[in-house]
Structure formats: structure tokens, C-alpha cells
Design a protein around this motif. Structure first.
Motif, PDB file in Angstrom:
ATOM      1  N   ILE A 105       0.845  -1.186   0.000  1.00 11.11           N
ATOM      2  CA  ILE A 105       0.000   0.000   0.000  1.00 11.11           C
ATOM      3  C   ILE A 105       0.887   1.245   0.000  1.00 11.11           C
ATOM      4  N   SER A 106       0.496   2.231  -0.796  1.00  9.66           N
ATOM      5  CA  SER A 106       1.232   3.495  -0.825  1.00  9.66           C
ATOM      6  C   SER A 106       0.249   4.656  -0.807  1.00  9.66           C
ATOM      7  N   PHE A 107       0.724   5.774  -0.268  1.00 13.05           N
ATOM      8  CA  PHE A 107      -0.072   7.001  -0.200  1.00 13.05           C
ATOM      9  C   PHE A 107       0.819   8.153  -0.629  1.00 13.05           C
ATOM     10  N   LYS A 108       0.477   8.759  -1.757  1.00 14.34           N
ATOM     11  CA  LYS A 108       1.282   9.841  -2.327  1.00 14.34           C
ATOM     12  C   LYS A 108       2.744   9.413  -2.474  1.00 14.34           C
ATOM     13  N   ASN A 109       2.918   8.215  -3.046  1.00 14.82           N
ATOM     14  CA  ASN A 109       4.234   7.639  -3.346  1.00 14.82           C
ATOM     15  C   ASN A 109       5.051   7.289  -2.108  1.00 14.82           C
ATOM     16  N   SER A 110       4.426   7.251  -0.945  1.00 13.21           N
ATOM     17  CA  SER A 110       5.103   6.810   0.278  1.00 13.21           C
ATOM     18  C   SER A 110       4.495   5.488   0.726  1.00 13.21           C
ATOM     19  N   SER A 111       5.350   4.505   1.012  1.00 15.14           N
ATOM     20  CA  SER A 111       4.870   3.187   1.419  1.00 15.14           C
ATOM     21  C   SER A 111       4.255   3.245   2.816  1.00 15.14           C
ATOM     22  N   ILE A 112       3.151   2.517   2.993  1.00 14.29           N
ATOM     23  CA  ILE A 112       2.477   2.419   4.281  1.00 14.29           C
ATOM     24  C   ILE A 112       2.680   0.993   4.785  1.00 14.29           C
ATOM     25  N   GLU A 113       3.417   0.851   5.878  1.00 16.91           N
ATOM     26  CA  GLU A 113       3.792  -0.478   6.350  1.00 16.91           C
ATOM     27  C   GLU A 113       3.294  -0.773   7.760  1.00 16.91           C
ATOM     28  N   LYS A 114       2.417   0.058   8.300  1.00 15.70           N
ATOM     29  CA  LYS A 114       1.858  -0.190   9.624  1.00 15.70           C
ATOM     30  C   LYS A 114       0.442   0.361   9.673  1.00 15.70           C
ATOM     31  N   GLU A 115      -0.276   0.029  10.741  1.00 14.35           N
ATOM     32  CA  GLU A 115      -1.635   0.541  10.887  1.00 14.35           C
ATOM     33  C   GLU A 115      -1.618   2.065  10.887  1.00 14.35           C
ATOM     34  N   THR A 116      -2.479   2.648  10.047  1.00 12.16           N
ATOM     35  CA  THR A 116      -2.456   4.094   9.852  1.00 12.16           C
ATOM     36  C   THR A 116      -3.875   4.608   9.695  1.00 12.16           C
ATOM     37  N   ASN A 117      -4.147   5.761  10.299  1.00 15.01           N
ATOM     38  CA  ASN A 117      -5.427   6.442  10.111  1.00 15.01           C
ATOM     39  C   ASN A 117      -5.301   7.441   8.968  1.00 15.01           C
ATOM     40  N   PHE A 118      -6.252   7.381   8.042  1.00 18.09           N
ATOM     41  CA  PHE A 118      -6.265   8.287   6.898  1.00 18.09           C
ATOM     42  C   PHE A 118      -7.484   9.195   6.986  1.00 18.09           C
ATOM     43  N   PRO A 119      -7.316  10.489   6.705  1.00 17.83           N
ATOM     44  CA  PRO A 119      -8.467  11.389   6.730  1.00 17.83           C
ATOM     45  C   PRO A 119      -9.422  11.105   5.581  1.00 17.83           C
ATOM     46  N   HIS A 120     -10.641  11.578   5.736  1.00 13.83           N
ATOM     47  CA  HIS A 120     -11.657  11.434   4.692  1.00 13.83           C
ATOM     48  C   HIS A 120     -11.136  11.973   3.359  1.00 13.83           C
ATOM     49  N   ALA A 121     -11.478  11.280   2.279  1.00 17.22           N
ATOM     50  CA  ALA A 121     -11.122  11.636   0.894  1.00 17.22           C
ATOM     51  C   ALA A 121      -9.696  11.241   0.521  1.00 17.22           C
ATOM     52  N   SER A 122      -8.964  10.584   1.431  1.00 16.90           N
ATOM     53  CA  SER A 122      -7.629  10.100   1.070  1.00 16.90           C
ATOM     54  C   SER A 122      -7.753   8.959   0.058  1.00 16.90           C
ATOM     55  N   VAL A 123      -6.820   8.907  -0.883  1.00 18.84           N
ATOM     56  CA  VAL A 123      -6.790   7.848  -1.891  1.00 18.84           C
ATOM     57  C   VAL A 123      -5.464   7.112  -1.773  1.00 18.84           C
ATOM     58  N   VAL A 124      -5.525   5.812  -1.554  1.00 13.41           N
ATOM     59  CA  VAL A 124      -4.322   4.989  -1.471  1.00 13.41           C
ATOM     60  C   VAL A 124      -4.260   4.072  -2.688  1.00 13.41           C
ATOM     61  N   THR A 125      -3.046   3.623  -2.996  1.00 12.71           N
ATOM     62  CA  THR A 125      -2.816   2.753  -4.145  1.00 12.71           C
ATOM     63  C   THR A 125      -2.331   1.399  -3.659  1.00 12.71           C
ATOM     64  N   ALA A 126      -2.872   0.341  -4.254  1.00 14.79           N
ATOM     65  CA  ALA A 126      -2.509  -1.022  -3.864  1.00 14.79           C
ATOM     66  C   ALA A 126      -1.897  -1.750  -5.057  1.00 14.79           C
ATOM     67  N   ARG A 127      -0.935  -2.605  -4.775  1.00 18.25           N
ATOM     68  CA  ARG A 127      -0.356  -3.488  -5.783  1.00 18.25           C
ATOM     69  C   ARG A 127       0.092  -4.763  -5.083  1.00 18.25           C
ATOM     70  N   CYS A 128       0.348  -5.798  -5.865  1.00 12.19           N
ATOM     71  CA  CYS A 128       0.884  -7.031  -5.298  1.00 12.19           C
ATOM     72  C   CYS A 128       2.393  -6.863  -5.096  1.00 12.19           C
ATOM     73  N   LYS A 129       2.882  -7.319  -3.952  1.00 15.79           N
ATOM     74  CA  LYS A 129       4.280  -7.087  -3.596  1.00 15.79           C
ATOM     75  C   LYS A 129       5.249  -7.743  -4.576  1.00 15.79           C
ATOM     76  N   HIS A 130       4.936  -8.931  -5.041  1.00 15.87           N
ATOM     77  CA  HIS A 130       5.867  -9.686  -5.883  1.00 15.87           C
ATOM     78  C   HIS A 130       5.440  -9.546  -7.340  1.00 15.87           C
ATOM     79  N   PHE A 131       6.103  -8.641  -8.042  1.00 12.46           N
ATOM     80  CA  PHE A 131       5.729  -8.318  -9.416  1.00 12.46           C
ATOM     81  C   PHE A 131       5.797  -9.557 -10.305  1.00 12.46           C
ATOM     82  N   GLY A 132       4.709  -9.822 -11.029  1.00 14.54           N
ATOM     83  CA  GLY A 132       4.667 -10.923 -11.981  1.00 14.54           C
ATOM     84  C   GLY A 132       4.302 -12.266 -11.386  1.00 14.54           C
ATOM     85  N   LEU A 133       4.510 -12.443 -10.072  1.00 17.18           N
ATOM     86  CA  LEU A 133       4.179 -13.720  -9.435  1.00 17.18           C
ATOM     87  C   LEU A 133       2.730 -13.758  -8.964  1.00 17.18           C
TER      88      LEU A 133
END
Length: 249
Positions: free
Chosen positions: A112-140
Motif C-alpha cells: 500500500i502506498s499514499f502519495k508515493n510513500s509506502s504504508i507499512e503499519k496501521e495508519t489512520n487516513f483522513p476522509h477523501a484520502s486515496v491509497v494505491t494497492a499493488r501485489c508485492k511480488h511483481f509478476g508472481l
């Protein structure tokens, strides 16, 4: 001496009464705030008296996991403080801050990333925040679902995507999608937070697609009007790509 004593006796009560301010309901529209101060010399009573005439308060705020700087305010409306309302600029549109969304690492295969910064722990996001998800192992793993998720007043929408294992992970069983691996022959490439593989200029890249022959012949599909290929080479002015299929019986 006697005259001075009686003058002090009558003047002192008058001074004490003047410092004990009282307010009527008409003196202010909204309730006065409770104040905590580090300045021992601050006249709290005078501060409360001045504040009773205030209808709006603006203040800078740091919002969200990246401490985004916003200008916020509270307004006195019909006897109640409303807000905070926040804007990214002092003269912009002020909007209410709704409920936060809590992100928990419930799917270990998702990055998970938020504004190009990785999120690696439990985090509270304000309303209207948009996060991006991808699979950790590319291609697998292949992502299933939307890769952008938005916080809507305490709820994430749409639901979180899943990472589906590809052919190499499943040992070529079932109908798993083909595994794609890449090798940088020269130059550099990086997996973006969106899950896209970003190839830098003057780079030579090799892509491998691994699948069962019994499932048929997959094809490479290129965007930006490129033709479809089974195996071969693709070259542009700054990037050279070698791609091939690897079949397993």
C-alpha cells in the motif's frame, strides 16, 4: 493613620468586584472555550471576555499520516461551534473533515502506498484520502479488483483487491494466470506504487511469460497502438525489450 485604614477598607472590595466578570447569554453566541495555557501571566478572564465576541477561528493544522498542512477553522452557527472545516489554501473552499479510515495490514501480499510513500503499519487516513494497492511480488501475483481505494467518511471504497497466484506459484495447476518475470540486461527499471513496471531510458529489458502449453498460446499486448506479439523484440528510441514465451508440458 485611621483615615488611611478606612479608605483602604472601602476601596479594596470595589476592586475585587470589578475583576469578577459575569456574562449574560447575550454576550456571546457560542459557548466559551476551556483554555489551557503555559503562560502564567495570561489573563484567562480577559481572554474569555474577548473571545465571547468571536464568530470564527482559523488555525493551521497537520492532517493525515504525512502531516499535510491545511488551513482549518471553526464557525459559530446558531449557538454551536461547527467544524473543523479545512482547505489547502487560505482563500480556498473550506470543507468538513469527516470520519477517518483505519488501514490494517489484513492482506500480507498487498503493498500500500499514499502519495508515493509506502504504508507499512496501521495508519489512520483522513476522509477523501486515496491509497494505491499493488501485489508485492511483481509478476508472481496478479491483482484482482481496483488498485485505488478511497476513504469515504470512515469506510474504504471499493473493497480491497486480492492478489491471485500465477502459474509458477500454483505449480501450473488450475487456471492460474501466467507468471511474468523481468530481467534488466542493462540500465534500470522499477516497480511503481501502481504496480506498473517503469523502465528508464537507455534500458534493455527481458520479459518472460511462463504458462502451460495446454492452455493455448497467450499473446503480448502492448498499449499505445503497438501490435500483438508471441515472441520477438520491441525497440523504441530509448528502450529495448526482448520478450518470449516459455511453455511447460
Amino acid at each position: 493613620m485611621i483615615i488611611g485604614f478606612w479608605m483602604l477598607y472601602f476601596i479594596l472590595p470595589f476592586i475585587l468586584c470589578q475583576e469578577d466578570f459575569t456574562y449574560s447569554p447575550d454576550d456571546f453566541k457560542c459557548s466559551l472555550p476551556d483554555v489551557t495555557t503555559q503562560d502564567k501571566n495570561l489573563d484567562i478572564k480577559r481572554f474569555r471576555s474577548d473571545f465571547s465576541k468571536i464568530s470564527e477561528v482559523k488555525f493551521p493544522g497537520l492532517i493525515g499520516p504525512l502531516n499535510e498542512r491545511l488551513i482549518c477553522k471553526i464557525k459559530c452557527i446558531d449557538g454551536n461551534w461547527v467544524g473543523p472545516l479545512c482547505s489547502s489554501t487560505p482563500d480556498g473552499r473550506f470543507q468538513p473533515i469527516l470520519r477517518e479510515c483505519l488501514y490494517r495490514q489484513v492482506q500480507p501480499l498487498l503493498a500500500i502506498s499514499f502519495k508515493n510513500s509506502s504504508i507499512e503499519k496501521e495508519t489512520n487516513f483522513p476522509h477523501a484520502s486515496v491509497v494505491t494497492a499493488r501485489c508485492k511480488h511483481f509478476g508472481l501475483y496478479k491483482i484482482k479488483g481496483e488498485n485505488t481505494i478511497r476513504c469515504e467518511n470512515g469506510e474504504w471504497t471499493p473493497k480491497w483487491p486480492e492478489c491471485v497466484p500465477t502459474s509458477v506459484i500454483t505449480n501450473f495447476t488450475g487456471d492460474a494466470p501466467p507468471t511474468i518475470t523481468y530481467t534488466v540486461v542493462s540500465g534500470s527499471a522499477v516497480v511503481e506504487p501502481s504496480g506498473d513496471l517503469y523502465v528508464h531510458v537507455d534500458t534493455t529489458l527481458r520479459l518472460d511469460c511462463m504458462t502451460l502449453k495446454s492452455l493455448g498460446t497467450p499473446e503480448w499486448t502492448w498499449t499505445q497502438g503497438m501490435d500483438q506479439h508471441i515472441a520477438g523484440n520491441y525497440s523504441s528510441k530509448h528502450v529495448q525489450v526482448h520478450f518470449r514465451l516459455t511453455y511447460f508440458e
